[in-house]
Design a protein around this motif. Structure first.
Motif, PDB file in Angstrom:
ATOM      1  N   LEU A  34      48.405 -26.518  29.741  1.00  0.00           N
ATOM      2  CA  LEU A  34      48.072 -26.947  28.382  1.00  0.00           C
ATOM      3  C   LEU A  34      46.896 -26.178  27.788  1.00  0.00           C
ATOM      4  O   LEU A  34      46.774 -26.080  26.583  1.00  0.00           O
ATOM      5  N   CYS A  35      46.029 -25.653  28.624  1.00  0.00           N
ATOM      6  CA  CYS A  35      44.803 -25.015  28.146  1.00  0.00           C
ATOM      7  C   CYS A  35      44.737 -23.516  28.396  1.00  0.00           C
ATOM      8  O   CYS A  35      43.892 -22.829  27.817  1.00  0.00           O
ATOM      9  N   ALA A  36      45.578 -23.006  29.246  1.00  0.00           N
ATOM     10  CA  ALA A  36      45.431 -21.633  29.736  1.00  0.00           C
ATOM     11  C   ALA A  36      45.446 -20.582  28.632  1.00  0.00           C
ATOM     12  O   ALA A  36      44.668 -19.640  28.657  1.00  0.00           O
ATOM     13  N   ASP A  37      46.298 -20.714  27.661  1.00  0.00           N
ATOM     14  CA  ASP A  37      46.434 -19.695  26.620  1.00  0.00           C
ATOM     15  C   ASP A  37      45.695 -20.140  25.369  1.00  0.00           C
ATOM     16  O   ASP A  37      46.279 -20.310  24.315  1.00  0.00           O
ATOM     17  N   ASN A  38      44.384 -20.302  25.501  1.00  0.00           N
ATOM     18  CA  ASN A  38      43.605 -20.790  24.366  1.00  0.00           C
ATOM     19  C   ASN A  38      42.749 -19.679  23.766  1.00  0.00           C
ATOM     20  O   ASN A  38      42.650 -18.589  24.314  1.00  0.00           O
ATOM     21  N   PHE A  39      42.127 -19.978  22.653  1.00  0.00           N
ATOM     22  CA  PHE A  39      41.315 -18.987  21.958  1.00  0.00           C
ATOM     23  C   PHE A  39      40.114 -18.537  22.784  1.00  0.00           C
ATOM     24  O   PHE A  39      39.623 -17.422  22.623  1.00  0.00           O
ATOM     25  N   ALA A  61      40.734 -15.390  25.005  1.00  0.00           N
ATOM     26  CA  ALA A  61      40.728 -14.160  24.207  1.00  0.00           C
ATOM     27  C   ALA A  61      39.320 -13.829  23.721  1.00  0.00           C
ATOM     28  O   ALA A  61      38.923 -12.660  23.695  1.00  0.00           O
ATOM     29  N   SER A  62      38.555 -14.844  23.369  1.00  0.00           N
ATOM     30  CA  SER A  62      37.193 -14.624  22.887  1.00  0.00           C
ATOM     31  C   SER A  62      36.290 -14.089  23.992  1.00  0.00           C
ATOM     32  O   SER A  62      35.468 -13.195  23.762  1.00  0.00           O
ATOM     33  N   LEU A  63      36.432 -14.624  25.196  1.00  0.00           N
ATOM     34  CA  LEU A  63      35.633 -14.137  26.320  1.00  0.00           C
ATOM     35  C   LEU A  63      36.030 -12.716  26.698  1.00  0.00           C
ATOM     36  O   LEU A  63      35.179 -11.905  27.062  1.00  0.00           O
ATOM     37  N   ALA A  64      37.314 -12.413  26.593  1.00  0.00           N
ATOM     38  CA  ALA A  64      37.767 -11.043  26.860  1.00  0.00           C
ATOM     39  C   ALA A  64      37.174 -10.079  25.826  1.00  0.00           C
ATOM     40  O   ALA A  64      36.747  -8.972  26.176  1.00  0.00           O
ATOM     41  N   ALA A  65      37.115 -10.505  24.569  1.00  0.00           N
ATOM     42  CA  ALA A  65      36.518  -9.678  23.521  1.00  0.00           C
ATOM     43  C   ALA A  65      35.021  -9.501  23.765  1.00  0.00           C
ATOM     44  O   ALA A  65      34.480  -8.403  23.578  1.00  0.00           O
ATOM     45  N   GLN A 123      39.292 -10.498  35.641  1.00  0.00           N
ATOM     46  CA  GLN A 123      40.336 -10.303  34.632  1.00  0.00           C
ATOM     47  C   GLN A 123      39.719 -10.053  33.261  1.00  0.00           C
ATOM     48  O   GLN A 123      40.131  -9.150  32.541  1.00  0.00           O
ATOM     49  N   LEU A 124      38.707 -10.842  32.899  1.00  0.00           N
ATOM     50  CA  LEU A 124      38.063 -10.680  31.599  1.00  0.00           C
ATOM     51  C   LEU A 124      37.338  -9.344  31.495  1.00  0.00           C
ATOM     52  O   LEU A 124      37.452  -8.646  30.493  1.00  0.00           O
ATOM     53  N   LEU A 125      36.603  -8.990  32.533  1.00  0.00           N
ATOM     54  CA  LEU A 125      35.838  -7.748  32.508  1.00  0.00           C
ATOM     55  C   LEU A 125      36.738  -6.519  32.577  1.00  0.00           C
ATOM     56  O   LEU A 125      36.370  -5.449  32.104  1.00  0.00           O
ATOM     57  N   ALA A 126      37.918  -6.688  33.160  1.00  0.00           N
ATOM     58  CA  ALA A 126      38.866  -5.574  33.250  1.00  0.00           C
ATOM     59  C   ALA A 126      39.630  -5.374  31.952  1.00  0.00           C
ATOM     60  O   ALA A 126      40.338  -4.393  31.792  1.00  0.00           O
ATOM     61  N   GLY A 127      39.532  -6.318  31.047  1.00  0.00           N
ATOM     62  CA  GLY A 127      40.187  -6.144  29.762  1.00  0.00           C
ATOM     63  C   GLY A 127      41.381  -7.020  29.531  1.00  0.00           C
ATOM     64  O   GLY A 127      42.220  -6.715  28.703  1.00  0.00           O
ATOM     65  N   GLY A 128      41.517  -8.092  30.246  1.00  0.00           N
ATOM     66  CA  GLY A 128      42.595  -9.018  29.961  1.00  0.00           C
ATOM     67  C   GLY A 128      43.578  -9.159  31.084  1.00  0.00           C
ATOM     68  O   GLY A 128      43.340  -8.750  32.209  1.00  0.00           O
ATOM     69  N   ASP A 129      44.708  -9.710  30.742  1.00  0.00           N
ATOM     70  CA  ASP A 129      45.748 -10.042  31.699  1.00  0.00           C
ATOM     71  C   ASP A 129      46.808  -8.954  31.683  1.00  0.00           C
ATOM     72  O   ASP A 129      47.335  -8.597  30.633  1.00  0.00           O
ATOM     73  N   GLU A 130      47.118  -8.420  32.845  1.00  0.00           N
ATOM     74  CA  GLU A 130      48.134  -7.371  32.934  1.00  0.00           C
ATOM     75  C   GLU A 130      49.497  -7.856  32.457  1.00  0.00           C
ATOM     76  O   GLU A 130      50.308  -7.073  31.992  1.00  0.00           O
ATOM     77  N   ASP A 131      49.763  -9.157  32.571  1.00  0.00           N
ATOM     78  CA  ASP A 131      51.053  -9.686  32.130  1.00  0.00           C
ATOM     79  C   ASP A 131      51.221  -9.584  30.626  1.00  0.00           C
ATOM     80  O   ASP A 131      52.331  -9.593  30.113  1.00  0.00           O
TER      81      ASP A 131
END
Length: 107
Positions: free
Chosen positions: A31-36, A39-43, A79-87
């Motif tokens: 329910l929470c995994a794909d939240n804003f 993406a904000s932390l990755a940015a 994952q965040l420091l590498a630039g996101g999710d490979e999927d």
């Protein structure tokens, strides 16, 4: 970030305090995994990795990422420091693997 590092130091401290209320599986739960926030932390990671930041901000970022790693898992930080999710990355399929596509018969 470069012009007002103290603003971002304060922001990171408040964000860390707010994330204390999030469950440890916050970024894994369906329910929470794909939240804003993901993406904000990755940015944030992307924008701060290549900047010459003021020492207090660089130090606060290190504390913040350490907290995120302790709270949500080191894989999350990597994952965040590498630039996101490979999927989520685009996939390039070579043309010889696509096969023949029949033309549309719409008239």
């Amino acid at each position: 970030m470069l012009g007002r590092p103290s603003l971002y130091v304060n922001f990171l401290q408040v964000l860390r305090a707010q994330l204390l209320f999030a469950p440890e599986d916050f970024f894994l739960d369906e329910l929470c995994a794909d939240n804003f926030l993901h993406a904000s932390l990755a940015a944030l990671a992307s924008r701060t990795s290549s900047c010459d930041l003021a020492a207090p901000l660089r130090s606060e970022l290190a504390r913040f990422w350490a907290f995120v790693g302790e709270r949500f898992g080191s894989e999350m930080v990597e994952q965040l420091l590498a630039g996101g999710d490979e999927d989520d990355s685009p996939v390039v399929v070579p043309s010889d693997e696509i096969g023949h596509v029949a033309p549309s018969r719409h008239g």
